[in-house]
Scaffold this active site. Structure first.
Site, PDB file in Angstrom:
ATOM      1  N   ASP A  48       0.868  -1.183   0.000  1.00  0.00           N
ATOM      2  CA  ASP A  48       0.000   0.000   0.000  1.00  0.00           C
ATOM      3  C   ASP A  48       0.901   1.227   0.000  1.00  0.00           C
ATOM      4  O   ASP A  48       0.964   1.989   0.963  1.00  0.00           O
ATOM      5  CB  ASP A  48      -0.893  -0.034   1.242  1.00  0.00           C
ATOM      6  CG  ASP A  48      -1.817   1.174   1.290  1.00  0.00           C
ATOM      7  OD1 ASP A  48      -2.260   1.543   2.409  1.00  0.00           O
ATOM      8  OD2 ASP A  48      -2.086   1.761   0.218  1.00  0.00           O
ATOM      9  N   PRO A 100      10.011   8.384  -0.612  1.00  0.00           N
ATOM     10  CA  PRO A 100      10.254   7.181   0.205  1.00  0.00           C
ATOM     11  C   PRO A 100       9.737   5.899  -0.452  1.00  0.00           C
ATOM     12  O   PRO A 100      10.192   4.809  -0.171  1.00  0.00           O
ATOM     13  CB  PRO A 100       9.522   7.495   1.509  1.00  0.00           C
ATOM     14  CG  PRO A 100       8.546   8.549   1.189  1.00  0.00           C
ATOM     15  CD  PRO A 100       9.128   9.345   0.070  1.00  0.00           C
TER      16      PRO A 100
END
Ligand code: SAM
Length: 274
Positions: A152, A159
């Site tokens: 997810d 990141p």
């Protein structure tokens, strides 16, 4: 006052801001939460809409339930990313034994706990553990451990890059137990076709079964999103059980329809029928 999110250099979406609730910069990204008349509370990371109160169920139901109705005996789940907790709340509707969430940014957890009602109760569930780590790093050390892994992630930038690399997919496969299934969010077939094509070519080398599926997500680029179902043999059509009944988007008819791809997507992902 309004918030604009560009989906291409000349198109995008805007939200009138009713009030600003949270705006901080973490070590990884900028985190904002604000209120909009129509969508309620909205979480943005680096200016990109992640989830809204009003339409979160499209994405979270579609990412979470397909593998949980197909896996023969889903016990141990892993969520990579998912700091807003939407995926967690959907998984916990099933009688799984454990859910580990590996989220890189504690500030997303802080913001979501404050402004999105579903995260706190989910984290209090005795089956849930939260680890603050880079999911790309975490997955390197786990082998043969999870029945279902959810990627997810935010879209491949910042990141999230470590959740989209070649090595990551090999580690993802190794982390799955026998009959394991992985699902990942895969972006907008309309705006992100190049990255979906790249993702499909990488995944095809790692997983025997790679099946993309789609769902509308009103506040995402193009309002049309896709996901990918990955396994070493199990097919999405092999339904083993009914999903929870209190859902708003997903049911077994939608499950079947979601894996039917529009022509331009078939060409994009060369979905070999296995
Ligand atoms: N569930 C969200 C939704 O409904 O749109 C999807 C995005 S979710 C907010 C993405 C999460 O992944 C964020 O909380 C972000 O901090 C986290 N994340 C990004 N890169 C990560 C990484 N390398 N490891 C773990 N978590 C990561």
């Amino acid at each position: 006052l309004e918030k604009k999110e560009r989906h291409s250099p000349s198109t995008g979406i805007f939200f009138d801001i009713k009030n600003k609730l949270y705006n901080k910069r973490s070590a990884h990204q900028t985190i904002e939460v604000f209120e909009n008349e129509y969508f309620g509370r909205i979480l943005l990371l680096d200016g990109l809409v992640q989830t809204t109160e009003k339409d979160e169920f499209f994405y979270h139901e579609m990412l979470v339930h397909p593998p949980l109705v197909v896996h023969p005996d889903p016990k141990d789940c892993l969520v990579l990313g998912g700091g807003d907790g939407g995926v967690l709340k959907e998984i916990l509707k099933h009688p799984v034994q454990s859910v580990l969430m590996v989220e890189i940014d504690p500030m997303v957890i802080e913001a979501a706990k404050l402004y999105f009602p579903w995260l706190d109760p989910a984290l209090k569930d005795s089956r849930v553990d939260l680890v603050i780590r880079d999911g790309g790093e975490y997955i390197q050390r786990e082998a043969d451990k999870f029945d279902i892994v959810y990627v997810d992630s935010s879209d491949p930038a910042g990141p999230s890059l470590s959740l989209h690399e070649e090595n990551f997919y090999k580690n993802l496969k190794r982390s799955l137990s026998k009959n394991g299934i992985a699902v990942a969010q895969a972006g907008s077939p309309f705006y992100h076709s190049a990255s979906i094509k790249e993702m499909a070519s990488r995944l095809k080398d790692v997983f025997r079964v790679m099946k993309f599926f789609t769902a509308p997500v009103p506040t995402y680029p193009g309002g049309f999103w896709c996901f990918v179902f990955l396994s070493d043999g199990i097919l999405p059509a092999e339904i083993k059980r009914d999903p929870p009944l209190d859902l708003n988007y997903y049911d077994l008819e939608i499950h079947e329809a979601a894996f039917a791809l529009p022509k331009f997507m078939k060409d994009l992902v060369e979905n070999d029928s296995k």
